[in-house]
Design a protein around this motif. Structure first.
Motif: not given
Lengths: 449, 231
Positions: B1-5, B176-180
């Motif tokens: 899951m992709r997180v924006l910090l 898209d969701h598992i790579y930076e």
């Protein structure tokens, strides 16, 4: 540009009104006097005519004979300023001795058909007279009628002098009164605005630290203002003390966990134990900072706080908490009349209600109830939930935790300690008990308004 | 899951990144509001963690603009002051949860996982599909209560598929969701990962948990176990 000072405004407007008033009264007094002087002279002329008529002897043949001496000696002195002339249809029949050397054209004055006619006549270049032409009809015994016109004229110079004298007097008096009134007004203004000046002086003294607050002997109109300024000053002082206390307490209470941390670092060999111990101390430090920061920034009760609608704040908080605790599907019952307002700092209200509601949402199963009642200056906020509740033996400790953070209690945040602190700052009351309706915790906050 | 910090404090940003990556979350980090907003608008995130006090563009404004652009991924706000007015303002702007600084990373990760679950309709903290169970906190994966070992990318792939059970997920979506953002991407790698996942999840080929939809992508066919979904 500087705004005009209050005393200047008052002085300018009052002076303007005073001058206008005095001028208008002078004008109307003068006009009234002139009119009355004129009418007096006319009456006098008429009296002269009557006395001439009394003295005159009318013959059957329609002639008039005047005696040599008249009651008023001025008629006999040449140029005396009082003149008489009698004419009939044919011309002048008699002239008073005072008219010697002067010419009055009888035609000029006898044309009128009125019984009485007043006119101003120029006798010579510097003499003006007021003339009364009075028409009499003489009927002899056989019924023949003869018309005579009696002219009496009096020099206007006396009257003019009288009028001028009055006018001069009038202006002297009114002018003098005006100046006196202006001076009195200046003194009154100075005197009545002096409290304002002393407020300014007091404030300057407070600014320079010579004084703590405004003195109390101010007129009623200023009392509210000075009272509020004093309240503000007291509040500032209260806050300053609060900050100082918070800072001192914080510094003091941080020493314990810091000392523990230091000794742990020096003496604990096992890394995992060190991590566990230090994270416990760090949590305590963080709680202390949070609590003392909140304590310092609590505004507390002042007389100048804007009113806030408590329902709005509670609705906002519950909407926010519903979002955070979405998974719990919490039912919140809010029972607040729309018009209940609280005079308190908005930030304080948010902290107070936010912490209470957060606890309720956190510990409830799925129901939270908020009731706010306002009764005789006391606002009661009741928050209930259907969670496990707070054991009654802990009720006191929960509220005091902020002050005695060294007594650790697992599972409880410092939320309630903050709540207790804010309620203290508003001299309110807080009660913890068991909810009769929902079975969990019940917290009642009473705030005096 | 992709997180924006989005966090301006460098130390916290780097540490948070590291902690989240250790939990096999894909993280893109931004140091200010503008950069954060740009990333949020450009990439498909599953969750965002936004600090309220940011340079250039405040956290509140970033949230408002993301929501205005109909970006509906869950948002967790971080507040330094921790005042309720701040929290309410953030939640009203469109955030879903808050965390006051200083926070424990365990707490942050638990909140992120809760938001991820919530967004895809899971209620229980452990995801269970048929015999497969995945614990996002400990990252333990088991089949019929037998633990199995997955590589980081296999885990990320399975986590994403489990949060999207029954949905067809394309290869690009998976990438898209598992790579930076700055990672070297190769869509063929996905096929390799899927193949390995199938081998590990279904060694005797009786379960067939992942279906290949030709030309469209993949689908996790297993049903979620009933107690773990939100009704």
């Amino acid at each position: 540009m500087n705004r005009l000072s209050l005393s200047n405004r008052l002085f300018i407007t009052v002076s303007f009104v005073l001058i206008a008033f005095l001028s208008i009264s002078a004008f109307s007094l003068n006009t009234a006097f002139q009119a009355s002087a004129d009418s007096t002279q006319q009456k006098r002329l008429k009296n002269y005519v009557y006395s001439l008529l009394t003295a005159a002897q009318f013959t059957e043949s329609g002639e008039v004979k005047m005696p040599d001496t008249l009651a008023k000696p001025e008629f006999s002195l040449p140029n005396s300023g009082l003149y008489a002339l009698v004419s009939d249809e044919k011309g002048t029949v008699w002239r008073s001795k005072s008219l010697l050397g002067l010419v009055i054209d009888p035609l000029l004055i006898s044309q009128n058909t009125e019984t009485e006619h007043y006119s101003t006549i120029e006798l010579s270049s510097d003499t003006q007279v007021l003339n009364l032409a009075y028409r009499v009809i003489w009927e002899n015994s056989i019924g023949q009628q003869y018309i005579f016109i009696f002219n009496v004229a009096e020099d206007l110079a006396t009257l003019k002098q009288q009028k001028m004298g009055f006018e001069r007097n009038l202006w002297y008096w009114l002018g003098g009164t005006g100046i006196a009134l202006l001076l009195v007004q200046l003194i009154i203004l100075r005197w009545s605005l002096r409290p304002l000046n002393s407020v300014a002086n007091d404030l300057r003294a407070i600014e320079s630290g010579l004084q703590q607050r405004l003195s109390n002997d101010y007129p009623t109109e200023l009392k509210q203002l000075t009272k509020n300024i004093n309240a503000l000053l007291d509040h500032e002082e209260f806050r300053r003390k609060r900050y100082q206390n918070s800072l001192a307490d914080l510094a003091h209470s941080l020493k314990t966990p810091l000392a523990v941390l230091r000794s742990d670092i020096q003496s604990t060999a096992d890394l995992q134990t060190l991590q566990q111990n230090s994270s416990k101390q760090l949590k305590q430090i963080s709680d202390l900072v949070h609590y003392q920061l909140q304590h310092a920034s609590t505004e507390g009760k002042t007389s100048l706080q804007a009113p806030h609608n408590i329902k709005d704040i509670i609705n906002k908080l519950t909407a926010s908490l519903q979002k955070v605790y979405l998974a719990k599907q919490i039912k919140s019952h809010i029972d607040i009349k729309d018009d209940i307002i609280i005079h308190a700092d908005e930030g304080d209200l948010y902290e107070l209600l936010g912490n209470l509601l957060d606890n309720a949402f956190k510990y409830c199963r799925n129901q939270v109830k908020v009731t706010v009642e306002h009764h005789e200056d006391v606002t009661k906020i009741k928050i209930e939930d259907d969670g496990p509740g707070i054991p009654s033996e802990l009720h006191k400790d929960v509220l005091k935790r902020g002050r005695r953070l060294d007594t650790q209690m697992e599972g409880q945040g410092i939320g309630l300690a903050i709540v207790g602190d804010i309620v203290d700052a508003y001299q309110g009351e807080i009660q913890l008990s068991h909810s009769q309706t929902l079975g969990g915790a019940e917290i009642v906050i009473s705030l005096n308004q | 899951m992709r997180v924006l910090l989005i966090e301006d404090e460098q130390l916290i940003r780097e540490q948070t990144c590291q902690k989240l990556q250790q939990k096999n979350l894909t993280v893109d980090a931004a140091a200010d509001g503008e950069e954060g907003l740009y990333l949020g608008m450009e990439y498909p995130y599953d969750v965002a963690v936004i600090d309220l006090g940011l340079p250039k563009l405040s956290g509140i404004e970033v949230i408002q603009r993301l929501r205005a652009a109909e970006k509906d991924f869950p948002i967790l706000i971080l507040t330094a002051r921790g005042s309720w007015q701040d929290k309410v303002e953030g939640l009203e702007a469109g955030a879903d949860d808050y965390l006051a600084k200083p926070f424990h990373y365990e707490e942050l990760i638990a909140r992120i996982n809760a938001l991820l679950r919530r967004a895809s309709g899971w209620a229980a903290p452990i995801l269970k599909c048929g015999p497969i169970s995945l614990n996002p906190t400990s990252q333990d994966v088991s089949i019929n209560k037998q633990g199995i070992t997955l590589t980081a990318y296999e885990y990320r792939l399975l986590h994403f598929l489990m949060l999207h059970t029954g949905q067809v997920v394309s290869k690009t979506e998976l990438i898209d969701h598992i790579y930076e953002q700055d990672h070297d991407r190769d869509s063929n790698v996905i096929e390799v990962f899927i193949k390995r996942l199938r081998q590990k999840l279904d060694p005797d080929k009786s379960l067939n948990p992942i279906e290949t939809m030709r030309g469209r992508g993949y689908r996790l066919t297993l049903e979620r176990s009933s107690e773990s979904t939100i009704s």
